[in-house]
Motif scaffolding. Structure first.
Motif, PDB file in Angstrom:
ATOM      1  N   ALA A 164       0.577  -1.101   0.100  1.00 39.39           N
ATOM      2  CA  ALA A 164      -0.068   0.031   0.242  1.00 39.39           C
ATOM      3  C   ALA A 164       0.791   0.783   0.017  1.00 39.39           C
ATOM      4  CB  ALA A 164      -0.582  -0.206   0.931  1.00 39.39           C
ATOM      5  N   ALA A 165       2.045   0.790   0.961  1.00 41.83           N
ATOM      6  CA  ALA A 165       3.220   2.390   0.791  1.00 41.83           C
ATOM      7  C   ALA A 165       3.106   2.494  -0.684  1.00 41.83           C
ATOM      8  CB  ALA A 165       3.894   2.055   1.775  1.00 41.83           C
ATOM      9  N   VAL A 166       3.948   1.621  -1.106  1.00 40.73           N
ATOM     10  CA  VAL A 166       4.003   1.833  -2.592  1.00 40.73           C
ATOM     11  C   VAL A 166       3.175   2.755  -3.463  1.00 40.73           C
ATOM     12  CG1 VAL A 166       5.451   1.021  -4.969  1.00 40.73           C
ATOM     13  CG2 VAL A 166       6.281  -0.089  -2.278  1.00 40.73           C
ATOM     14  N   HIS A 167       2.149   2.330  -3.591  1.00 40.10           N
ATOM     15  CA  HIS A 167       0.912   3.183  -4.117  1.00 40.10           C
ATOM     16  C   HIS A 167       0.813   4.885  -3.805  1.00 40.10           C
ATOM     17  CE1 HIS A 167      -0.392  -0.982  -7.331  1.00 40.10           C
ATOM     18  NE2 HIS A 167       0.333  -1.353  -5.316  1.00 40.10           N
ATOM     19  N   GLN A 168       0.760   4.348  -2.279  1.00 39.34           N
ATOM     20  CA  GLN A 168       1.088   5.582  -2.022  1.00 39.34           C
ATOM     21  C   GLN A 168       1.659   6.717  -2.547  1.00 39.34           C
ATOM     22  OE1 GLN A 168      -0.479   6.093   2.003  1.00 39.34           O
ATOM     23  NE2 GLN A 168      -0.178   7.962   2.423  1.00 39.34           N
ATOM     24  N   ALA A 169       2.894   6.208  -2.092  1.00 40.48           N
ATOM     25  CA  ALA A 169       3.703   7.185  -2.642  1.00 40.48           C
ATOM     26  C   ALA A 169       3.991   7.628  -4.044  1.00 40.48           C
ATOM     27  CB  ALA A 169       5.360   6.172  -2.449  1.00 40.48           C
ATOM     28  N   THR A 170       3.544   6.202  -4.429  1.00 41.55           N
ATOM     29  CA  THR A 170       3.716   6.680  -6.322  1.00 41.55           C
ATOM     30  C   THR A 170       3.167   7.763  -6.672  1.00 41.55           C
ATOM     31  OG1 THR A 170       4.805   4.362  -7.346  1.00 41.55           O
ATOM     32  CG2 THR A 170       3.122   5.444  -8.586  1.00 41.55           C
ATOM     33  N   GLY A 171       1.851   7.799  -6.394  1.00 43.81           N
ATOM     34  CA  GLY A 171       0.814   8.790  -6.399  1.00 43.81           C
ATOM     35  C   GLY A 171       1.468  10.067  -5.934  1.00 43.81           C
ATOM     36  N   MET A 172       1.998   9.722  -4.990  1.00 47.58           N
ATOM     37  CA  MET A 172       2.825  11.759  -4.295  1.00 47.58           C
ATOM     38  C   MET A 172       3.719  12.256  -4.733  1.00 47.58           C
ATOM     39  SD  MET A 172       2.562  10.923   0.295  1.00 47.58           S
ATOM     40  CE  MET A 172       3.837  12.121   0.863  1.00 47.58           C
ATOM     41  N   VAL A 173       4.873  10.950  -5.982  1.00 44.23           N
ATOM     42  CA  VAL A 173       5.899  11.001  -6.624  1.00 44.23           C
ATOM     43  C   VAL A 173       4.940  11.616  -7.685  1.00 44.23           C
ATOM     44  CG1 VAL A 173       7.892  10.164  -7.889  1.00 44.23           C
ATOM     45  CG2 VAL A 173       7.300  10.127  -5.145  1.00 44.23           C
ATOM     46  N   SER A 174       3.915  10.934  -8.230  1.00 51.44           N
ATOM     47  CA  SER A 174       3.803  11.438  -9.619  1.00 51.44           C
ATOM     48  C   SER A 174       3.127  13.245  -9.363  1.00 51.44           C
ATOM     49  CB  SER A 174       2.352  10.683  -9.697  1.00 51.44           C
ATOM     50  OG  SER A 174       1.535  10.925 -10.838  1.00 51.44           O
ATOM     51  N   SER A 175       2.495  13.706  -8.101  1.00 50.03           N
ATOM     52  CA  SER A 175       1.734  14.785  -7.437  1.00 50.03           C
ATOM     53  C   SER A 175       3.213  15.612  -7.374  1.00 50.03           C
ATOM     54  CB  SER A 175       1.072  15.139  -6.790  1.00 50.03           C
ATOM     55  OG  SER A 175       1.157  16.964  -6.593  1.00 50.03           O
ATOM     56  N   GLN A 176       3.981  15.463  -6.485  1.00 45.92           N
ATOM     57  CA  GLN A 176       5.276  16.622  -7.384  1.00 45.92           C
ATOM     58  C   GLN A 176       6.060  16.607  -8.022  1.00 45.92           C
ATOM     59  OE1 GLN A 176       7.670  13.995  -4.477  1.00 45.92           O
ATOM     60  NE2 GLN A 176       6.226  14.379  -2.684  1.00 45.92           N
ATOM     61  N   LEU A 177       6.344  15.393  -9.499  1.00 48.96           N
ATOM     62  CA  LEU A 177       6.603  15.495 -10.601  1.00 48.96           C
ATOM     63  C   LEU A 177       6.260  16.149 -11.895  1.00 48.96           C
ATOM     64  CD1 LEU A 177       9.183  12.680  -9.932  1.00 48.96           C
ATOM     65  CD2 LEU A 177       9.559  15.024  -9.139  1.00 48.96           C
ATOM     66  N   SER A 178       4.226  15.862 -11.795  1.00 45.50           N
ATOM     67  CA  SER A 178       3.953  16.041 -12.474  1.00 45.50           C
ATOM     68  C   SER A 178       3.860  15.101 -13.414  1.00 45.50           C
ATOM     69  CB  SER A 178       3.646  17.418 -12.719  1.00 45.50           C
ATOM     70  OG  SER A 178       3.893  18.841 -12.124  1.00 45.50           O
ATOM     71  N   VAL A 179       4.059  14.225 -12.988  1.00 47.32           N
ATOM     72  CA  VAL A 179       4.076  13.306 -13.949  1.00 47.32           C
ATOM     73  C   VAL A 179       3.398  12.118 -13.750  1.00 47.32           C
ATOM     74  CG1 VAL A 179       6.931  13.161 -14.378  1.00 47.32           C
ATOM     75  CG2 VAL A 179       6.166  12.021 -13.101  1.00 47.32           C
ATOM     76  N   PRO A 180       3.366  11.039 -14.989  1.00 51.36           N
ATOM     77  CA  PRO A 180       2.334   9.551 -15.146  1.00 51.36           C
ATOM     78  C   PRO A 180       2.231   8.986 -13.755  1.00 51.36           C
ATOM     79  CG  PRO A 180       3.096  10.393 -17.591  1.00 51.36           C
ATOM     80  CD  PRO A 180       3.641  10.767 -16.518  1.00 51.36           C
ATOM     81  N   THR A 181       1.777   8.196 -13.627  1.00 53.42           N
ATOM     82  CA  THR A 181       2.190   7.229 -12.721  1.00 53.42           C
ATOM     83  C   THR A 181       3.191   6.521 -12.691  1.00 53.42           C
ATOM     84  OG1 THR A 181      -0.195   5.504 -12.828  1.00 53.42           O
ATOM     85  CG2 THR A 181       0.077   7.518 -11.236  1.00 53.42           C
TER      86      THR A 181
END
Length: 242
Positions: free
Chosen positions: A187-204
């Motif tokens: 679950a943490a990997v999926h949550q982190a993926t979403g956060m990094v996607s937002s931080q970098l404005s990139v696809p998941t």
């Protein structure tokens, strides 16, 4: 060795019926597979194209099996990934060969260091639809003579997992997916993926690749890096490359 298809299917079905929830089911299925095949360890992963990363560890019989599954999840490469994407068994009699190092360079180096000699991946699928992969490993190198038997086991595991899904669906108001069996572990990997996607404005998928690259460069498990992102101890940016 021959595998009694009916007995195996009945045994796996009994495991599913005996486990009221999801707790303990993955490990029991893995150990049933290990008992049916002449290998040293077994790992199961669920795979989907509908979630970031597309793959989750379901369970394993031992530390080496867990390491194999975690490496492939973290690195995004290995026999399991290939078996799922190509919908065919991937047999690796010796993980130290040049061919293996060229095909999966990061994975080959680390799996050999974990004491694994050979690895055999079998897709879990119904027709053309795949739901995961069964990984079997040995400490020693050498081919797996019982490929037919392993395919029988993979088919039985697929049926058992789908049976579990059907039981859960019939009892639940909210309809979970098979992938929910292992959601807690990643679950943490999926949550982190979403956060990094937002931080970098990139696809998941790009965000997950950045997470994996950071974990590989730091020599850390992907789930640990993800935990740092979720806890806001680590933030990705274009300037520092993550």
């Amino acid at each position: 060795m021959a595998v009694d298809r009916i007995r195996l299917a009945e045994g796996l079905a009994a495991i599913v019926a005996d486990v009221p929830g999801q707790e303990g089911l993955p490990e029991r299925l893995c150990h049933a597979c290990l008992a049916a095949l002449p290998v040293d360890g077994v790992g199961l992963s669920l795979m989907t194209n509908e979630h970031a990363g597309g793959r989750m560890l379901l369970g394993a019989t031992d530390a080496a099996g867990s390491k194999i599954e975690e490496l492939q999840f973290s690195l995004g490469e290995g026999p399991c990934v290939t078996a799922f994407s190509e919908a065919r068994p991937v047999l690796v009699p010796d993980v130290t060969t040049d061919e293996v190092r060229l095909r999966w360079p990061a994975f080959a180096e680390q799996v050999a260091a974990a004491g694994v000699g050979s690895l055999f991946a079998f897709p879990l699928q119904v027709g053309a639809i795949g739901i995961g992969v069964l990984d079997c490993h040995r400490i020693r190198t050498g081919p797996l003579e019982e490929v037919t038997e392993a395919l029988v086991v993979a088919t039985a595991v697929t049926a058992a997992l789908l049976d579990h899904q059907a039981r859960v669906l019939s009892a639940a108001e909210v309809k979970p997916e098979l992938i929910d069996l292992s959601w807690r572990d990643h679950a943490a990997v999926h949550q982190a993926t979403g956060m990094v996607s937002s931080q970098l404005s990139v696809p998941t998928d790009t965000a997950l690749a950045r997470l994996r690259a950071h974990a590989f460069c730091e020599g850390r498990p992907l789930k640990d890096v993800a935990a740092d992102v979720v806890a806001r101890r680590l933030r990705f940016s274009e300037e520092d490359g993550g």
